[in-house]
Scaffold this active site. Structure first.
Site, mmCIF file in Angstrom:
data_model
loop_
_atom_site.group_PDB
_atom_site.id
_atom_site.type_symbol
_atom_site.label_atom_id
_atom_site.label_comp_id
_atom_site.label_asym_id
_atom_site.label_seq_id
_atom_site.Cartn_x
_atom_site.Cartn_y
_atom_site.Cartn_z
ATOM 1 N N PRO A 267 -6.474 -20.445 8.050
ATOM 2 C CG PRO A 267 -4.635 -19.218 7.786
ATOM 3 C CD PRO A 267 -6.086 -19.463 7.502
ATOM 4 C CE1 TYR B 69 -10.037 -11.155 10.665
ATOM 5 C CE2 TYR B 69 -10.695 -12.885 11.914
ATOM 6 C CZ TYR B 69 -9.536 -12.118 11.160
ATOM 7 O OH TYR B 69 -8.725 -13.012 10.637
ATOM 8 N NE ARG C 88 -2.379 0.659 3.801
ATOM 9 C CZ ARG C 88 -2.852 0.540 4.905
ATOM 10 N NH1 ARG C 88 -4.230 0.416 4.874
ATOM 11 N NH2 ARG C 88 -1.992 0.499 6.045
ATOM 12 C CE LYS D 115 -10.216 -13.857 6.664
ATOM 13 N NZ LYS D 115 -8.970 -13.072 5.924
ATOM 14 C CB SER E 136 -2.491 -15.436 17.004
ATOM 15 O OG SER E 136 -3.855 -15.474 16.258
ATOM 16 C CG LEU F 204 -6.459 -4.689 0.750
ATOM 17 C CD1 LEU F 204 -6.942 -5.223 2.205
ATOM 18 C CD2 LEU F 204 -6.763 -5.862 -0.197
#
Length: 348
Positions: free
Chosen positions: A186, A159, A34, A163, A201, A64
């Site tokens: 994942p 979120y 970007r 997805k 994570s 995006l």
């Protein structure tokens, strides 16, 4: 492999590892950025992963949220790995802040891939598109690739919804336009950091190492090593049997955060001195969540166990995996190496 591969999100945790493995395999990589000024940073990350980029790694500017640059980025590419997607540390004010970039960004990348005549596109989705909006499951009945999140469920967070809708849009586009597609989903991705940017994570492990929690929340999640996620992307890209398939990237079973803390204390010595030794009562986790955006995001998962299986990728593609313990230790060691653990020198 000397093909040219377009990788979106190359500066991110999974994308950087994918670039490293592609370059080591002999492929050429064009990574979208970007902000073009990040080229030197990405090259440094790739070098930290042990790959000699040289002229085999080039860059293209693409966002995006904009059509500009995507067709030019995809020209001459044999494959697309679309890894880029927003994953903020806090819940957005409106779900469209996540849904629109995830869905529209995916479609922009796929449209460019179709126009360029790529052989196959691989999209990074998430377990978020697999196992939510429905009852949690244990190891005796894990979620598999036939499972889909219900985006209309009232307990599905922004979120997770983003997805799911992005992946559904990708499959719809591929079917409509005749584009060969594979998808990787994942679970919680751990493993070695190549730079100072890290996923949500990883933030959970960092908070344990920092002693940010007075105890471990009663949270359970399946784990996968980032090196294995990158490897699965490449297998999904090249294996003849992978076209038209989705693959969950996960080790078998799941771990409670309490057990993750036990691994850290057993393997990281004095560096794990701040890792909590007791489980935090749910009522206290909810209080912590008032002040900690990350904890606030995981509150709906208190006490729930969502277990995924990566058996399909192992059987169909010959995929191999690091153990949960290896992924956890690699995460902690790289957090220390990057100087990201609070007062690590004092703890050691």
């Amino acid at each position: 492999m000397s093909d040219l591969v377009l990788v979106t999100g190359g500066s991110g945790f999974i994308g950087a590892h994918a670039i490293v493995q592609l370059l080591k395999s002999g492929a050429r990589v064009r990574a979208t950025l970007r902000t073009p000024s990040r080229e030197a940073e990405v090259r440094a990350i790739v070098a930290a992963g042990g790959a000699n980029a040289g002229e085999s790694l080039t860059f293209a500017q693409a966002d995006l949220m904009s059509d500009a640059g995507w067709n030019e980025a995809a020209i001459g590419c044999t494959y697309l790995l679309h890894v880029a997607s927003p994953f903020p540390p806090a819940v957005p004010k409106h779900e469209d802040e996540l849904i629109i970039p995830a869905r529209e960004g995916t479609l922009r990348a796929l449209r460019a891939a179709k126009a360029a005549g790529v052989k196959r596109a691989v999209v990074t989705s998430s377990f978020a598109a697999v196992g939510y909006g429905q009852a949690a499951r244990s190891s005796s009945q894990p979620f598999n690739e036939d499972s889909w999140t219900d985006p209309n469920s009232p307990d599905v967070r922004p979120y997770v919804k983003s997805k799911t809708l992005a992946e559904l849009a990708a499959w719809d586009f591929a079917k409509r336009e005749g584009l060969e597609l594979s998808v990787v989903n994942p679970v919680a991705v751990l493993g070695p950091l190549l730079g100072k940017d890290y996923s949500t994570s990883i933030e959970l492990v960092k908070k344990l190492m920092d002693g940010a929690f007075p105890g471990t929340p009663r949270i359970s999640f399946s784990i996968v090593d980032v090196r294995d996620v990158a490897d699965l992307h490449i297998r999904a890209m090249t294996h003849p049997a992978a076209g038209g398939q989705r693959f969950i990237a996960s080790n078998e079973g799941s771990m409670w955060m309490e057990d993750v803390a036990k691994v850290l204390r057993a393997k990281m010595g004095a560096a794990a001195a701040r890792v909590p030794t007791r489980r935090l009562p749910d009522w206290l986790v909810r209080i912590v969540g008032r002040f900690d955006p990350l904890v606030r995001q995981i509150l709906p998962e208190l006490g729930r166990q969502r277990v995924a299986t990566g058996e399909k990728a192992c059987k169909l593609l010959g995929w191999k995996r690091h153990s949960n313990e290896e992924a956890i230790v690699a995460t902690a060691e790289s957090l220390l190496a990057q100087g990201l653990v609070k007062d690590a020198a004092k703890a050691a």
